[in-house]
Design a protein around this motif. Sequence first.
Motif, PDB file in Angstrom:
ATOM      1  N   VAL A 101     -27.287  20.953  -2.022  1.00 39.57           N
ATOM      2  CA  VAL A 101     -26.936  21.459  -0.697  1.00 39.57           C
ATOM      3  C   VAL A 101     -27.594  22.818  -0.539  1.00 39.57           C
ATOM      4  O   VAL A 101     -27.399  23.699  -1.373  1.00 39.57           O
ATOM      5  CB  VAL A 101     -25.400  21.579  -0.533  1.00 39.57           C
ATOM      6  N   GLY A 102     -28.377  22.956   0.507  1.00 41.75           N
ATOM      7  CA  GLY A 102     -29.070  24.222   0.748  1.00 41.75           C
ATOM      8  C   GLY A 102     -30.051  24.585  -0.343  1.00 41.75           C
ATOM      9  O   GLY A 102     -30.246  25.768  -0.625  1.00 41.75           O
ATOM     10  N   GLY A 103     -30.653  23.592  -0.988  1.00 43.38           N
ATOM     11  CA  GLY A 103     -31.649  23.846  -2.017  1.00 43.38           C
ATOM     12  C   GLY A 103     -31.094  24.158  -3.390  1.00 43.38           C
ATOM     13  O   GLY A 103     -31.843  24.438  -4.316  1.00 43.38           O
ATOM     14  N   ARG A 104     -29.769  24.094  -3.541  1.00 41.90           N
ATOM     15  CA  ARG A 104     -29.139  24.399  -4.833  1.00 41.90           C
ATOM     16  C   ARG A 104     -28.292  23.228  -5.287  1.00 41.90           C
ATOM     17  O   ARG A 104     -27.710  22.512  -4.479  1.00 41.90           O
ATOM     18  CB  ARG A 104     -28.254  25.640  -4.702  1.00 41.90           C
ATOM     19  N   LEU A 105     -28.203  23.044  -6.597  1.00 40.23           N
ATOM     20  CA  LEU A 105     -27.393  21.961  -7.144  1.00 40.23           C
ATOM     21  C   LEU A 105     -25.934  22.194  -6.785  1.00 40.23           C
ATOM     22  O   LEU A 105     -25.364  23.240  -7.093  1.00 40.23           O
ATOM     23  CB  LEU A 105     -27.556  21.889  -8.665  1.00 40.23           C
ATOM     24  N   PHE A 106     -25.350  21.215  -6.091  1.00 42.01           N
ATOM     25  CA  PHE A 106     -23.947  21.306  -5.704  1.00 42.01           C
ATOM     26  C   PHE A 106     -23.072  20.615  -6.742  1.00 42.01           C
ATOM     27  O   PHE A 106     -22.009  21.089  -7.085  1.00 42.01           O
ATOM     28  CB  PHE A 106     -23.739  20.678  -4.322  1.00 42.01           C
ATOM     29  N   GLY A 107     -23.524  19.480  -7.226  1.00 45.14           N
ATOM     30  CA  GLY A 107     -22.775  18.730  -8.228  1.00 45.14           C
ATOM     31  C   GLY A 107     -22.943  17.242  -8.028  1.00 45.14           C
ATOM     32  O   GLY A 107     -23.860  16.796  -7.346  1.00 45.14           O
ATOM     33  N   GLY A 108     -22.030  16.493  -8.579  1.00 45.75           N
ATOM     34  CA  GLY A 108     -22.073  15.044  -8.472  1.00 45.75           C
ATOM     35  C   GLY A 108     -20.973  14.532  -7.562  1.00 45.75           C
ATOM     36  O   GLY A 108     -20.389  15.278  -6.770  1.00 45.75           O
ATOM     37  N   LEU A 109     -20.684  13.257  -7.696  1.00 49.57           N
ATOM     38  CA  LEU A 109     -19.671  12.616  -6.875  1.00 49.57           C
ATOM     39  C   LEU A 109     -18.317  13.307  -7.017  1.00 49.57           C
ATOM     40  O   LEU A 109     -17.626  13.555  -6.022  1.00 49.57           O
ATOM     41  CB  LEU A 109     -19.549  11.135  -7.248  1.00 49.57           C
ATOM     42  N   ASP A 110     -17.937  13.665  -8.237  1.00 52.63           N
ATOM     43  CA  ASP A 110     -16.630  14.299  -8.457  1.00 52.63           C
ATOM     44  C   ASP A 110     -16.495  15.622  -7.706  1.00 52.63           C
ATOM     45  O   ASP A 110     -15.475  15.886  -7.077  1.00 52.63           O
ATOM     46  CB  ASP A 110     -16.355  14.492  -9.948  1.00 52.63           C
ATOM     47  N   ARG A 111     -17.529  16.431  -7.723  1.00 51.32           N
ATOM     48  CA  ARG A 111     -17.479  17.731  -7.021  1.00 51.32           C
ATOM     49  C   ARG A 111     -17.450  17.537  -5.509  1.00 51.32           C
ATOM     50  O   ARG A 111     -16.723  18.227  -4.799  1.00 51.32           O
ATOM     51  CB  ARG A 111     -18.677  18.589  -7.430  1.00 51.32           C
ATOM     52  N   VAL A 112     -18.252  16.602  -5.010  1.00 51.85           N
ATOM     53  CA  VAL A 112     -18.270  16.331  -3.572  1.00 51.85           C
ATOM     54  C   VAL A 112     -16.894  15.850  -3.117  1.00 51.85           C
ATOM     55  O   VAL A 112     -16.360  16.323  -2.113  1.00 51.85           O
ATOM     56  CB  VAL A 112     -19.369  15.296  -3.212  1.00 51.85           C
ATOM     57  N   MET A 113     -16.306  14.917  -3.865  1.00 50.11           N
ATOM     58  CA  MET A 113     -14.985  14.390  -3.496  1.00 50.11           C
ATOM     59  C   MET A 113     -13.912  15.485  -3.573  1.00 50.11           C
ATOM     60  O   MET A 113     -13.068  15.590  -2.684  1.00 50.11           O
ATOM     61  CB  MET A 113     -14.603  13.223  -4.414  1.00 50.11           C
ATOM     62  N   ALA A 114     -13.945  16.289  -4.613  1.00 52.53           N
ATOM     63  CA  ALA A 114     -12.933  17.338  -4.785  1.00 52.53           C
ATOM     64  C   ALA A 114     -13.003  18.370  -3.658  1.00 52.53           C
ATOM     65  O   ALA A 114     -11.967  18.769  -3.110  1.00 52.53           O
ATOM     66  CB  ALA A 114     -13.108  18.032  -6.133  1.00 52.53           C
ATOM     67  N   THR A 115     -14.216  18.785  -3.286  1.00 52.91           N
ATOM     68  CA  THR A 115     -14.330  19.773  -2.216  1.00 52.91           C
ATOM     69  C   THR A 115     -14.002  19.155  -0.855  1.00 52.91           C
ATOM     70  O   THR A 115     -13.506  19.845   0.021  1.00 52.91           O
ATOM     71  CB  THR A 115     -15.733  20.413  -2.172  1.00 52.91           C
ATOM     72  N   HIS A 116     -14.256  17.873  -0.705  1.00 54.51           N
ATOM     73  CA  HIS A 116     -13.880  17.190   0.537  1.00 54.51           C
ATOM     74  C   HIS A 116     -12.358  17.129   0.658  1.00 54.51           C
ATOM     75  O   HIS A 116     -11.795  17.468   1.706  1.00 54.51           O
ATOM     76  CB  HIS A 116     -14.471  15.788   0.571  1.00 54.51           C
ATOM     77  N   ILE A 117     -11.684  16.739  -0.401  1.00 55.28           N
ATOM     78  CA  ILE A 117     -10.221  16.623  -0.383  1.00 55.28           C
ATOM     79  C   ILE A 117      -9.571  17.985  -0.151  1.00 55.28           C
ATOM     80  O   ILE A 117      -8.579  18.098   0.574  1.00 55.28           O
ATOM     81  CB  ILE A 117      -9.721  15.977  -1.692  1.00 55.28           C
ATOM     82  N   SER A 118     -10.147  19.041  -0.730  1.00 55.24           N
ATOM     83  CA  SER A 118      -9.566  20.379  -0.569  1.00 55.24           C
ATOM     84  C   SER A 118      -9.915  21.010   0.773  1.00 55.24           C
ATOM     85  O   SER A 118      -9.410  22.072   1.105  1.00 55.24           O
ATOM     86  CB  SER A 118     -10.032  21.291  -1.704  1.00 55.24           C
ATOM     87  N   GLY A 119     -10.809  20.374   1.535  1.00 49.14           N
ATOM     88  CA  GLY A 119     -11.186  20.909   2.841  1.00 49.14           C
ATOM     89  C   GLY A 119     -12.293  21.938   2.791  1.00 49.14           C
ATOM     90  O   GLY A 119     -12.616  22.563   3.806  1.00 49.14           O
ATOM     91  N   GLU A 120     -12.917  22.118   1.650  1.00 46.91           N
ATOM     92  CA  GLU A 120     -13.962  23.124   1.500  1.00 46.91           C
ATOM     93  C   GLU A 120     -15.362  22.587   1.787  1.00 46.91           C
ATOM     94  O   GLU A 120     -16.299  23.376   1.948  1.00 46.91           O
ATOM     95  CB  GLU A 120     -13.934  23.675   0.072  1.00 46.91           C
ATOM     96  N   LEU A 121     -15.537  21.267   1.846  1.00 47.73           N
ATOM     97  CA  LEU A 121     -16.870  20.689   1.972  1.00 47.73           C
ATOM     98  C   LEU A 121     -17.510  20.955   3.327  1.00 47.73           C
ATOM     99  O   LEU A 121     -18.681  21.344   3.397  1.00 47.73           O
ATOM    100  CB  LEU A 121     -16.829  19.179   1.695  1.00 47.73           C
ATOM    101  N   VAL A 122     -16.774  20.781   4.400  1.00 45.35           N
ATOM    102  CA  VAL A 122     -17.344  20.957   5.743  1.00 45.35           C
ATOM    103  C   VAL A 122     -17.876  22.377   5.949  1.00 45.35           C
ATOM    104  O   VAL A 122     -19.007  22.538   6.417  1.00 45.35           O
ATOM    105  CB  VAL A 122     -16.331  20.548   6.833  1.00 45.35           C
ATOM    106  N   PRO A 123     -17.137  23.427   5.592  1.00 45.93           N
ATOM    107  CA  PRO A 123     -17.705  24.776   5.742  1.00 45.93           C
ATOM    108  C   PRO A 123     -18.972  24.996   4.906  1.00 45.93           C
ATOM    109  O   PRO A 123     -19.906  25.672   5.354  1.00 45.93           O
ATOM    110  CB  PRO A 123     -16.587  25.706   5.268  1.00 45.93           C
ATOM    111  N   ILE A 124     -19.045  24.403   3.726  1.00 48.56           N
ATOM    112  CA  ILE A 124     -20.235  24.536   2.881  1.00 48.56           C
ATOM    113  C   ILE A 124     -21.420  23.851   3.554  1.00 48.56           C
ATOM    114  O   ILE A 124     -22.531  24.387   3.576  1.00 48.56           O
ATOM    115  CB  ILE A 124     -19.975  23.932   1.479  1.00 48.56           C
ATOM    116  N   LEU A 125     -21.188  22.665   4.124  1.00 48.00           N
ATOM    117  CA  LEU A 125     -22.248  21.933   4.811  1.00 48.00           C
ATOM    118  C   LEU A 125     -22.714  22.669   6.058  1.00 48.00           C
ATOM    119  O   LEU A 125     -23.907  22.689   6.370  1.00 48.00           O
ATOM    120  CB  LEU A 125     -21.775  20.519   5.156  1.00 48.00           C
ATOM    121  N   LYS A 126     -21.773  23.286   6.779  1.00 50.55           N
ATOM    122  CA  LYS A 126     -22.150  24.078   7.949  1.00 50.55           C
ATOM    123  C   LYS A 126     -23.006  25.267   7.555  1.00 50.55           C
ATOM    124  O   LYS A 126     -24.001  25.581   8.207  1.00 50.55           O
ATOM    125  CB  LYS A 126     -20.896  24.561   8.683  1.00 50.55           C
TER     126      LYS A 126
END
Length: 133
Positions: A101-126
């Motif tokens: 994300v944004g040219g930097r390693l964000f992680g794998g499926l587990d990190r994407v799912m965890a940040t999505h569930i916690s509500g942190e993913l959308v602000p990171i994507l924005k």
Amino acid sequence: MQGTISCARNYNMTTVGESLRPLPLKTQGNGESVRAVVEENAVIVIGRRGCCMCHVVRRLLLGLGVNPAVLEIDEEREEEVLRELERIGGGDTVKLPAVYVGGRLFGGLDRVMATHISGELVPILKEAGALWL
């Protein structure tokens, strides 16, 4: 009909072959092509060809309104691409599927799912420019 609400939705559908088009990748041993693919895309999912976890990550991101680039790696090229990804990341071990994300390693499926569930993913994507709303 009293009390009935009708709702029609039109979805812009693409064929499976069109939506999972892998990005072209020509490695030169110095990692420049892999680096360019990672840096040129706000979000990119890198994984083995046909990987179900890549599909899950991609579907989650599509559901949020992000259209991630997908780089599918053939078995023969996996080791070479992983070495180049590790060079890009400063030596950190990269496991597939890898989401950048944004040219930097964000992680794998587990990190994407965890940040999505916690509500942190959308602000990171924005912040990365992958999501505008």
